[in-house]
Write an enzyme that holds these catalytic residues in place. Structure first.
Site, short mmCIF file in Angstrom:
data_model
loop_
_atom_site.label_atom_id
_atom_site.label_comp_id
_atom_site.label_asym_id
_atom_site.label_seq_id
_atom_site.Cartn_x
_atom_site.Cartn_y
_atom_site.Cartn_z
N SER A 135 0.82 -1.20 0.00
CA SER A 135 0.00 0.00 0.00
C SER A 135 0.86 1.25 0.00
O SER A 135 1.94 1.27 0.58
CB SER A 135 -0.91 0.02 1.23
OG SER A 135 -1.60 1.24 1.26
N LYS A 207 -4.93 -6.31 3.44
CA LYS A 207 -4.81 -5.19 2.51
C LYS A 207 -6.18 -4.77 1.99
O LYS A 207 -6.49 -3.59 1.84
CB LYS A 207 -3.88 -5.57 1.34
CG LYS A 207 -3.86 -4.57 0.18
CD LYS A 207 -3.32 -3.23 0.63
CE LYS A 207 -3.25 -2.11 -0.40
NZ LYS A 207 -3.84 -2.17 -1.66
N HIS A 210 -7.87 -2.86 4.65
CA HIS A 210 -7.25 -1.53 4.62
C HIS A 210 -7.95 -0.65 3.58
O HIS A 210 -8.30 0.50 3.85
CB HIS A 210 -5.76 -1.66 4.30
CG HIS A 210 -5.11 -0.40 3.84
ND1 HIS A 210 -5.28 0.11 2.57
CD2 HIS A 210 -4.33 0.50 4.49
CE1 HIS A 210 -4.60 1.25 2.45
NE2 HIS A 210 -4.03 1.50 3.59
N ASN A 211 -8.17 -1.20 2.41
CA ASN A 211 -8.80 -0.40 1.35
C ASN A 211 -10.25 -0.09 1.69
O ASN A 211 -10.73 1.01 1.39
CB ASN A 211 -8.74 -1.15 0.02
CG ASN A 211 -7.34 -1.13 -0.58
OD1 ASN A 211 -6.37 -0.93 0.13
ND2 ASN A 211 -7.24 -1.32 -1.88
N GLU A 214 -10.14 2.65 3.96
CA GLU A 214 -9.77 3.85 3.19
C GLU A 214 -11.03 4.48 2.56
O GLU A 214 -11.20 5.70 2.57
CB GLU A 214 -8.76 3.42 2.12
CG GLU A 214 -8.28 4.50 1.18
CD GLU A 214 -7.33 3.91 0.13
OE1 GLU A 214 -6.45 3.10 0.48
OE2 GLU A 214 -7.50 4.23 -1.06
#
Ligand code: 2AM
Length: 502
Positions: A135, A207, A210-211, A214
Site C-alpha cells: 500500500s 490489505k 485496509h482499502n 480507506e
C-alpha cells in the site's frame, strides 16, 4: 551464459513495479527485472541509466529463462502484474524455470481467495508463495510502502530482510513516518511498516480491509466538507484551514492533510478552487466492494464501510441525480450562523464515526481469521499502517495501544480510550446527523456509523419482533428470553395459537 547476480527478481514494470524495483535497488540489492512486453523493460532500463543513482543494480532481461537464471537461490521473484488472470498466466510461464524452494511474491491487489488457491497449488509443487499487500501508491512503492505479507513462515524469513529494508519507516517515539528519502538515499533507522500477517491469503485480506477502511475514511471527510460548505456557507479556502487545523490533533492523517491541500488548490484554468471544477462522480476499482461483500458473507455489520461503497455508487448516477433534483424536493437548507460551534460538532462526528469504521474493519478481520484459520495480530496490523499507506494516521497508534492493553479486545469501541472519545463526542455527533437530516443533506457514513454505535450498545433490539414475523410466515422458530439459548419454539399463529418446542 547468464551469471547469477541478482538478489531478487521482479516481473511487471508498470508504475508500481518500476518504483518497487528502484526502492529495492536503492537499498543495495541487485534486482533482475522482466516485463511481458520487453519494450517497457528497455524504456525502464534506459530511464534508470539516465536518472537513477542505483541503476547499476537494476538488470533487465528479455528472456524469462535468463531472468530466472540470474537470481540467487532460493529465488525470490516479485510479481507486480495486473491482478487476476495475468497473475496466473505469469506464474504458469515461470513454473518451468523454477526450482524447489523458490519463492514467488505477489505484490498485486489480489483477491485473498485467489492467493489461498495459488499458495496451495504452488506449495504442492514444492514452491513457496507469498501474497503481500503493498500500500502507498507510486510514492509509497518508491520510498517506503506499508507491506502486508503472508505465506509460510520459512518463506517469510527469506524475504523479511528485503521487505523490512524497503518498507516505510516510522519514528519509534512519535509513530510518524520518517520523511526525506530521495532516489539513491533511503531513510536510515526507524521501525519498518511490515510484519508477518499470517498464512496464505491473510496479507491480501488485510490489505483489502485496509482499502475498505480507506473508502470510509475518505467518505467521512467528504461528508464533513459537504456540511461545512452547505450548512455553514464556508468557502474552499476556509475549509482547507479547518482541515489543516484538524491535522494538528487527534485526526492527524494523510487523508486530512491532503484534503487541506486540495481545498486550497486553485483551478489553473479559472483561478477558482479546483475542487469546485471537479465532477462529482466517484470511481472505484473494487477492493471496497470486496470488503463490503465479504462483511455480508461473514455476517459482520460493517455498515459504514458498505455505505462508503454505496455512496460512490450513488455519486456515479450523475445524470439520474440531476434529473431527480428537478422532481424530488427536500427541505430548504438553513445556514447555521454559529460556525465555531458547528465546526467542532462536525469534527466530533468525524472522529466518532471514524472509530466505528475502524471497529468494523477490525471486527471483520477478527471474523475472517476464524473462517480462514489465521492468527492475526491486530496491534501489529495497526502498527504497520502507521506509515506508507493511504490511511496512515496518528489514530492507528491508539489502536495499537488498545490491543496492547487487551489483545483479546472484542470491539475497539470497548477500549477505554475509544469509549471515552465516543462518550465525549456523541452529543455533537448526534446533533450533526440530526441537523443534516433536517436540512436534507445526505450523510450516509456519519449516520450509519451512529446507527452502528447505537445498535452495538443496545442490550435489546427489535429483532424479537422480527423473529416473530419470521416464525409467523415461515415457521422459522424463535428463542425465548426466559429459556436457555438453543431452545427453539414455534407458535401456531393462525391455528390454535399454541406454542410448541421444536
Ligand atoms: P505489459 O507491459 O506487457 O502489458 C500492469 O498491467 C503490468 O501487468 C504490466 O507490466 C503488464 O505487462 C502486466 N501484464 C498484464 N497482463 C499480463 C499478462 N496476461 N501476462 C503477463 N503480464 C501481464
Amino acid at each position: 551464459m547468464t551469471s547469477t547476480v541478482a538478489d531478487i527478481g521482479l516481473i511487471g514494470l508498470a508504475v508500481m513495479g518500476q518504483n518497487l524495483a528502484l526502492n529495492i535497488a536503492d537499498h543495495g540489492y541487485t534486482i533482475a527485472v522482466f516485463n511481458r512486453n520487453p519494450d517497457r523493460m528497455r524504456q525502464f532500463i534506459a530511464h534508470c541509466a539516465q536518472h537513477e543513482p542505483s541503476s547499476e543494480r537494476v538488470i533487465g532481461f528479455e528472456s524469462l529463462a535468463d531472468f530466472v537464471k540470474a537470481i540467487k537461490r532460493p529465488r525470490k521473484i516479485v510479481l507486480l502484474v495486473k491482478a487476476g488472470e495475468a497473475t496466473d498466466a505469469t506464474i504458469d510461464a515461470l513454473l518451468p524455470y523454477l526450482e524447489r524452494g523458490d519463492i514467488i511474491i505477489d505484490g498485486g491487489n489480489a483477491l485473498w481467495t485467489d492467493t489461498i488457491r495459488r499458495e496451495k497449488r504452488l506449495s504442492e509443487l514444492g514452491f513457496a508463495f507469498i501474497g503481500s499487500g503493498v500500500s502507498g501508491g507510486e510514492t509509497g512503492a518508491r520510498f517506503g510502502p506499508s507491506l502486508m505479507p503472508s505465506g509460510t513462515l520459512e518463506a517469510w524469513k527469506q524475504l523479511e530482510p528485503i521487505w523490512r529494508d524497503i518498507a516505510c519507516k516510522v519514528d519509534p517515539v512519535t509513530g510518524k513516518p520518517i520523511e526525506g528519502a530521495v532516489p539513491g538515499k533511503p531513510v536510515q533507522g526507524g521501525v519498518p511498516c511490515t510484519a508477518y500477517i499470517g498464512t496464505n491469503g491473510a496479507g491480501h485480506y488485510v490489505k483489502m480491509v485496509h482499502n475498505g477502511i480507506e473508502y470510509i475514511d475518505m467518505q467521512l471527510i467528504c461528508e464533513a466538507y459537504w456540511l461545512m460548505k452547505n450548512l455553514l456557507g464556508m468557502n474552499a479556502e476556509e475549509m482547507g484551514d479547518v482541515f489543516a487545523l484538524w491535522n494538528e490533533a487527534e485526526l492527524s492523517s494523510f487523508l486530512i492533510e491532503i484534503t487541506a491541500d486540495i481545498l486550497r488548490q486553485k483551478d489553473p484554468e479559472t483561478g477558482a478552487p479546483i475542487v469546485d471544477s471537479i465532477l462529482d462522480t466517484a470511481g472505484q476499482k473494487g477492493t471496497g466492494q470486496w470488503t463490503a461483500a465479504n462483511a455480508l458473507a461473514l455476517g459482520i455489520p460493517a455498515n459504514a464501510i458498505a455505505e462508503a461503497v454505496f455512496a460512490r455508487s450513488l455519486s456515479a448516477l450523475k445524470e439520474e441525480r440531476v434529473a431527480a433534483s428537478q422532481v424530488l424536493q427536500g427541505p430548504p437548507i438553513r445556514l447555521e450562523s454559529d460556525r465555531a460551534k458547528w465546526i467542532q460538532a462536525i469534527r466530533d462526528a468525524l472522529y466518532c464515526s471514524k472509530i466505528c469504521a475502524y471497529a468494523q474493519g477490525f471486527q471483520l478481520m477478527a471474523e475472517a481469521q476464524k473462517e480462514y484459520d489465521w492468527t492475526l495480530d491486530f496491534g501489529s496490523i495497526a502498527q504497520i499502517w502507521r506509515g506508507g499507506c493511504i490511511i496512515r494516521a496518528r489514530f492507528l497508534q491508539k489502536i495499537t495501544d488498545a490491543y496492547a492493553r487487551d489483545p483479546g479486545l472484542k470491539n475497539l469501541m470497548l477500549d477505554d480510550y475509544f469509549r471515552d472519545a465516543l462518550h465525549k463526542g456523541q452529543q455533537n455527533w448526534r446533533e450533526v446527523v440530526a441537523l443534516a437530516a433536517r436540512n436534507g443533506i445526505p450523510v450516509p457514513a456519519f449516520g450509519s456509523a451512529l446507527a452502528y454505535f447505537d445498535g452495538y450498545r443496545s442490550a435489546r433490539l427489535p429483532a424479537n419482533l422480527l423473529q416473530a414475523q419470521r416464525d409467523y410466515f415461515g415457521a422459522h422458530t424463535y428463542e425465548r428470553v426466559d429459556r436457555p439459548r438453543g431452545q427453539f419454539f414455534h407458535l401456531d399463529w393462525s391455528g390454535d395459537r399454541r406454542q410448541s418446542m421444536t
